[in-house]
Write a protein that holds these residues in place. Structure first.
Motif, mmCIF file in Angstrom:
data_model
loop_
_atom_site.group_PDB
_atom_site.id
_atom_site.type_symbol
_atom_site.label_atom_id
_atom_site.label_comp_id
_atom_site.label_asym_id
_atom_site.label_seq_id
_atom_site.Cartn_x
_atom_site.Cartn_y
_atom_site.Cartn_z
ATOM 1 N N ASN A 229 0.889 -1.158 0.133
ATOM 2 C CA ASN A 229 0.068 -0.192 -0.083
ATOM 3 C C ASN A 229 0.875 1.380 -0.097
ATOM 4 N N SER A 230 2.008 1.282 0.814
ATOM 5 C CA SER A 230 2.773 2.420 0.955
ATOM 6 C C SER A 230 3.522 2.659 -0.578
ATOM 7 N N TRP A 231 3.694 1.482 -1.310
ATOM 8 C CA TRP A 231 4.534 1.404 -2.467
ATOM 9 C C TRP A 231 3.546 2.172 -3.603
ATOM 10 N N ASN A 232 2.399 1.645 -3.146
ATOM 11 C CA ASN A 232 1.361 2.133 -4.333
ATOM 12 C C ASN A 232 1.070 3.685 -4.139
ATOM 13 N N ILE A 233 1.004 4.114 -3.027
ATOM 14 C CA ILE A 233 0.819 5.695 -2.936
ATOM 15 C C ILE A 233 2.121 6.384 -3.378
ATOM 16 N N SER A 234 3.211 5.882 -3.043
ATOM 17 C CA SER A 234 4.414 6.630 -3.519
ATOM 18 C C SER A 234 4.445 6.523 -5.040
ATOM 19 N N LEU A 235 4.102 5.502 -5.676
ATOM 20 C CA LEU A 235 3.953 5.588 -7.318
ATOM 21 C C LEU A 235 2.913 6.265 -7.699
ATOM 22 N N SER A 236 1.843 6.617 -7.020
ATOM 23 C CA SER A 236 0.625 7.424 -7.443
ATOM 24 C C SER A 236 1.064 8.801 -7.311
ATOM 25 N N MET A 237 1.670 9.045 -6.310
ATOM 26 C CA MET A 237 2.331 10.400 -6.329
ATOM 27 C C MET A 237 3.323 11.036 -7.531
ATOM 28 N N GLU A 238 4.171 9.753 -7.819
ATOM 29 C CA GLU A 238 4.902 9.944 -8.839
ATOM 30 C C GLU A 238 4.449 10.011 -10.196
ATOM 31 N N GLU A 239 3.170 9.445 -10.170
ATOM 32 C CA GLU A 239 2.603 9.433 -11.510
ATOM 33 C C GLU A 239 1.884 10.705 -11.655
ATOM 34 N N ASP A 240 1.282 11.222 -10.722
ATOM 35 C CA ASP A 240 0.730 12.491 -10.827
ATOM 36 C C ASP A 240 1.762 13.616 -11.125
ATOM 37 N N GLN A 241 2.864 13.503 -10.601
ATOM 38 C CA GLN A 241 3.769 14.507 -10.796
ATOM 39 C C GLN A 241 4.210 14.358 -12.368
ATOM 40 N N LEU A 242 4.515 13.145 -12.623
ATOM 41 C CA LEU A 242 4.691 12.960 -14.132
ATOM 42 C C LEU A 242 3.785 13.322 -15.099
ATOM 43 N N SER A 243 2.680 13.223 -14.778
ATOM 44 C CA SER A 243 1.452 13.810 -15.693
ATOM 45 C C SER A 243 1.299 15.097 -15.724
ATOM 46 N N GLN A 244 1.369 16.003 -14.533
ATOM 47 C CA GLN A 244 1.621 17.380 -14.590
ATOM 48 C C GLN A 244 2.939 17.946 -15.669
ATOM 49 N N GLU A 245 4.052 17.251 -15.453
ATOM 50 C CA GLU A 245 5.204 17.682 -16.192
ATOM 51 C C GLU A 245 5.020 17.425 -17.398
ATOM 52 N N ILE A 246 4.154 16.458 -17.890
ATOM 53 C CA ILE A 246 3.981 16.000 -19.385
ATOM 54 C C ILE A 246 2.945 17.082 -19.833
ATOM 55 N N ALA A 247 1.905 17.322 -19.125
ATOM 56 C CA ALA A 247 1.270 18.441 -19.330
ATOM 57 C C ALA A 247 1.671 19.956 -19.598
ATOM 58 N N LYS A 248 2.578 20.116 -18.869
ATOM 59 C CA LYS A 248 3.238 21.340 -19.087
ATOM 60 C C LYS A 248 4.068 21.527 -20.265
ATOM 61 N N LYS A 249 4.483 20.420 -20.474
ATOM 62 C CA LYS A 249 5.762 20.207 -21.762
ATOM 63 C C LYS A 249 4.656 20.261 -22.905
ATOM 64 N N GLU A 250 3.482 19.713 -23.015
ATOM 65 C CA GLU A 250 2.621 19.571 -24.088
ATOM 66 C C GLU A 250 2.143 21.056 -24.405
ATOM 67 N N GLN A 251 1.882 21.743 -23.280
ATOM 68 C CA GLN A 251 1.326 23.171 -23.477
ATOM 69 C C GLN A 251 2.585 23.836 -23.947
ATOM 70 N N THR A 252 3.720 23.802 -23.793
ATOM 71 C CA THR A 252 4.954 24.449 -24.169
ATOM 72 C C THR A 252 5.087 24.249 -25.799
ATOM 73 N N VAL A 253 5.024 23.003 -25.999
ATOM 74 C CA VAL A 253 4.974 22.566 -27.464
ATOM 75 C C VAL A 253 4.048 23.208 -28.345
ATOM 76 N N GLU A 254 2.593 23.428 -27.731
ATOM 77 C CA GLU A 254 1.865 23.779 -28.499
ATOM 78 C C GLU A 254 1.829 25.123 -28.610
ATOM 79 N N GLU A 255 2.313 26.022 -27.631
ATOM 80 C CA GLU A 255 2.680 27.488 -27.810
ATOM 81 C C GLU A 255 3.797 27.798 -28.909
ATOM 82 N N LEU A 256 4.628 27.061 -28.903
ATOM 83 C CA LEU A 256 5.696 26.998 -29.745
ATOM 84 C C LEU A 256 5.543 26.598 -31.287
ATOM 85 N N GLN A 257 4.437 25.592 -31.289
ATOM 86 C CA GLN A 257 4.102 25.518 -32.663
ATOM 87 C C GLN A 257 3.085 26.574 -33.335
#
Length: 91
Positions: free
Chosen positions: A31-59
């Motif tokens: 359960n604790s490992w699942n929670i830490s992986l879930s937090m890491e997934e959320d962080q990576l999802s936010q980072e991906i969303a920011k990068k996608e927005q930056t790419v869209e703005e540059l395009q």
């Protein structure tokens, strides 16, 4: 015979208790490992969303700069073109 039965009962009880402890510990760890992986997934999802927005703005910026009039407007009439689409920079 009575002693053998009692020894077997003690071994089974001990094995059952150890199994219950192992189950509780492993469930807590998973359960604790699942929670830490879930937090890491959320962080990576936010980072991906920011990068996608930056790419869209540059395009959008590239598409805007590809327009001839926009590019010539940014140069404040320092560049002129002739009938052969040759651009000449004025000094």
């Amino acid at each position: 015979m009575q002693r053998s039965f009692r020894l077997t009962r003690i071994l089974v009880s001990t094995l059952l208790a150890l199994s219950a402890v192992f189950y509780c510990v492993s469930k807590t760890c998973v359960n604790s490992w699942n929670i830490s992986l879930s937090m890491e997934e959320d962080q990576l999802s936010q980072e991906i969303a920011k990068k996608e927005q930056t790419v869209e703005e540059l395009q959008n910026e590239v598409n805007t700069l590809q327009e001839k009039g926009r590019l010539l407007g940014m140069l404040d009439n320092q560049v002129s073109d002739n009938e052969n689409n040759i651009y000449v920079m004025d000094d």
